[in-house]
Design a protein around this motif. Structure first.
Motif, PDB file in Angstrom:
ATOM      1  N   LEU A 138       0.794  -1.222   0.000  1.00 16.09           N
ATOM      2  CA  LEU A 138       0.000   0.000   0.000  1.00 16.09           C
ATOM      3  C   LEU A 138       0.833   1.283   0.000  1.00 16.09           C
ATOM      4  O   LEU A 138       0.280   2.372   0.097  1.00 16.09           O
ATOM      5  N   ALA A 150       2.191   4.259  -1.707  1.00 16.84           N
ATOM      6  CA  ALA A 150       1.639   4.892  -2.910  1.00 16.84           C
ATOM      7  C   ALA A 150       2.534   6.033  -3.365  1.00 16.84           C
ATOM      8  O   ALA A 150       3.092   6.757  -2.556  1.00 16.84           O
ATOM      9  N   LYS A 197      -1.730   7.167  -9.905  1.00 20.48           N
ATOM     10  CA  LYS A 197      -1.211   6.656  -8.642  1.00 20.48           C
ATOM     11  C   LYS A 197      -0.731   5.221  -8.869  1.00 20.48           C
ATOM     12  O   LYS A 197      -1.381   4.442  -9.559  1.00 20.48           O
ATOM     13  N   VAL A 208       0.645   1.859  -6.584  1.00 22.63           N
ATOM     14  CA  VAL A 208       0.592   1.344  -5.225  1.00 22.63           C
ATOM     15  C   VAL A 208       1.254  -0.027  -5.184  1.00 22.63           C
ATOM     16  O   VAL A 208       1.074  -0.833  -6.104  1.00 22.63           O
ATOM     17  N   GLY A 263      -3.455  -4.599   1.167  1.00 20.71           N
ATOM     18  CA  GLY A 263      -2.720  -4.522  -0.089  1.00 20.71           C
ATOM     19  C   GLY A 263      -2.774  -5.784  -0.913  1.00 20.71           C
ATOM     20  O   GLY A 263      -2.082  -5.911  -1.915  1.00 20.71           O
TER      21      GLY A 263
END
Length: 98
Positions: free
Chosen positions: A31, A33, A41, A43, A63
């Motif tokens: 997670l 980012a 974005k 991640v 995640g």
């Protein structure tokens, strides 16, 4: 030119990011980012099964990456590494939405 994992790079100030990287020991936690030069974005996700290099996925609270039916699913991402991933690998996933 179309953006690929090879031509994308972070615009978030973090060193050592390779958006094509995948590993069970990736240096970034699930997670994590960042924003990339493609305006999306990215991640870190954790593969819960074998996923192809362009598979659409949704992310769980920790995640974990699960296959999604399509890119139109809210909060969906695309596997962003060549060759896909296997169970237990962490990898960078690219948001399907700006």
């Amino acid at each position: 030119m179309a953006a690929t994992a090879a031509t994308q790079f972070t615009i978030t100030p973090l060193a050592g990011i390779d958006l094509d990287a995948k590993s069970s020991t990736l240096n970034f936690a699930a997670l994590t980012a960042i924003l990339a030069n493609d305006g999306r974005k990215h991640v870190v996700a954790l593969a819960q099964g074998t996923l192809g290099s362009t598979a659409n996925i949704t992310l769980g609270t920790a995640g974990s990456a699960a296959a999604a039916a399509s890119a139109g699913v809210a909060q969906s991402f695309t596997v962003n590494c060549s060759g896909g991933v296997v169970t237990g690998q962490r990898f960078w996933a690219r948001s399907n939405f700006l």
